[in-house]
Design an enzyme around this catalytic site. Sequence first.
Site, mmCIF file in Angstrom:
data_model
loop_
_atom_site.group_PDB
_atom_site.id
_atom_site.type_symbol
_atom_site.label_atom_id
_atom_site.label_comp_id
_atom_site.label_asym_id
_atom_site.label_seq_id
_atom_site.Cartn_x
_atom_site.Cartn_y
_atom_site.Cartn_z
ATOM 1 N N GLY A 1 9.064 5.585 3.037
ATOM 2 C CA GLY A 1 10.058 4.766 3.714
ATOM 3 C C GLY A 1 11.201 5.608 4.245
ATOM 4 O O GLY A 1 11.489 6.685 3.719
ATOM 5 N N GLU B 1 4.380 3.094 -5.420
ATOM 6 C CA GLU B 1 4.845 3.800 -6.617
ATOM 7 C C GLU B 1 3.823 3.702 -7.748
ATOM 8 O O GLU B 1 4.172 3.593 -8.913
ATOM 9 C CB GLU B 1 6.210 3.260 -7.084
ATOM 10 C CG GLU B 1 7.281 3.234 -6.017
ATOM 11 C CD GLU B 1 7.474 4.553 -5.295
ATOM 12 O OE1 GLU B 1 7.080 5.601 -5.836
ATOM 13 O OE2 GLU B 1 8.000 4.543 -4.175
ATOM 14 N N THR C 1 3.318 10.643 -1.188
ATOM 15 C CA THR C 1 2.004 10.088 -0.886
ATOM 16 C C THR C 1 1.407 10.698 0.377
ATOM 17 O O THR C 1 2.090 10.873 1.387
ATOM 18 C CB THR C 1 2.100 8.566 -0.727
ATOM 19 O OG1 THR C 1 2.605 8.010 -1.939
ATOM 20 C CG2 THR C 1 0.752 7.949 -0.411
#
Length: 660
Positions: A177, A422, A138
């Site tokens: 993350g 996601e 992303t």
Amino acid sequence: MNPDVASERKAPGFEVEKLVNLLDGGAGRTRTRRSIEHIINSDAVFNQENQYFLTQTERYEEAVKGAVHLRQKIKELGWTADGPEIQIAFRVLGGNLAFAVHRELFIPTITELGTDAQIAKWVPLAKDYQIIGTYAQTELGHGTYLRGLETTASFDASSQDFILNTLEVSSIKWWPGDLGRSANHAVVLAQLYTQEMCHGMHAFIIQIRSLVDHSALPGVKIGDIGPKMAFEQVDNGYLMLQNVHIPRENMLSRYSEVTSDGSYVKQGSDRIYYISMVLARVKIISSELVSALSKACVIAIRYSVVRRQSKLKPGEMEAKILDYQTQQQKLLPQLATTFAFHFMASSLDTFCNQVKVQVKTKGDILLLPELHALSAGLKAMMSESCSVGVEACRRACGGHGYSTLSGLPTLYTRVVASCTYEGENTVLQLQTARFLMKYLTRVDCGQPLPQSVSYLSEPITLHCSAKEKSDFLKPFIYIESYKHRAHRMIKDAGIKLQSLLQSGVEQYVAWNSTSVQLAKAAVAHCHYIVVNNFVETMEGLKFEPEIQQVIKMLCDLYALTGILDNAGDFLYDGFMTGKQLDLVTTSQLDLLALVRKNAVSITDAFDYPDKQLNSAIGNYDGHVYQRLFEWAQKAPTNAKINLAYEKYLKPLFQLAQSKL
């Protein structure tokens, strides 16, 4: 045991342990799960009792400590990768461990897209936490639309390096993350350029921090993105790359490679690069969404038989709030939804494993588009439904549901985030819709269809045949209703889309002009898939009649609630009448009363230890008020000097001494 809870567990109409075994997949698996849970819950390092009072930094540090400690425990106990123990341990600890992206995206991406040599080099290091990786897809300007990613990887034949750049602010990797403070490596998705040609998105392994002092490497700008709505323990980060060189062998090359002279050799379909996202969505469904809603149901339903309010009958004591039909309407359909989604997740896992084996062993991606469409549509539908469901449970607990100590706000803020990460849900619905439109055009040609859309070639029932309320407890009646709804909505969307195209409208305009209808059609398709799967699961329990009766009751409740919540879709073309909808309402209310009788015992079948729920109002013994008071007293603010009093309030209060 609180007597109000104890009375709920007297003589349920079924053996709770058998329902536990069904949800676990067998009595042996139940024993294994409980054994692992005991090991985890007995370890002081994993104690989450005070997590609600920790700062963001403390939560992160506890998450890292827990992850490292679990890794050591896995070694000591000899748990193997192909055994169930590790998976159970991670499910028990949930989002309280660091390195979720490392485990669930970094390692699987290398495993699926890497060559045997790349897997042998990187995966053992990653599994042993000698390197920590993230999955950098992303960007600030792009997320789900992978073809729009702006990060570039250009091959330099003279140095045999790829040179990676985030050329614009919008191309900075954002949200991964484990990136903000933990990771020293990353799988970076970037547009591959060789010999002045772009070959689309590919995956590259990059070292981003020093293994000596953890400092950012040259050309790498990296950090934490700051506070967010939830997941305080996760170090979501940003990554900026400026002329970062990596060797040629760091491009994951199982399905395509760049030779030493810069030639691009493709060995498979571009679709293969979506497999990491597909696997991640399946994992979200099975390990995050269902557990969040099931925990919320356990907490709220247990609380609702302890909390008493007002009097149903004059002269009697205050009633348990679960005895009110309005409370049943809020909570019991959520319980039914949990079972529907649990069985759907299990079926999707089985299909996913089948596809993974075919891709890995044969390079066969024939079923990958169907898995992509199913995982996208179900992730969108189920994350939305679970978010609504957890919030309904929280609100049903009144003021105590607003307290973080209830566990419900944490469950909600975590599950609602899944509507975005996601894959944003609307985008995912439209990806499923593309799959539906593709195969809708093949129906008239008589071509075979994938199993999940095979119903599109079946004759459509024009009118619901139900004549009395008991008819709506017959699965074939409501399956036909959902099939009709999905078929009609998909067909209507296809007709509108084709009509616009035939009128000369450009493809992208026609698609955008039909997109709301297409998204709704995708939801209807997924709803049918879930209901049909629930019925198939229920019918497979014929040798366990008591358990089958419970599951059928929940299946009926899930299906009828869905009809009422989407009544317009079933009334739209006259498939159902208003009178039939009244019968659905009556049947659904009857089901609420039936499920109410065994609601606590049904939730007990999820078999969550108190430590796993971590809720002051959801404990097995039902001592809600005592535990709320005990936990509140542990708040650090109760033991600290009130600086605001000393600085601002004390002078004001002292002025009042002479006046009182």
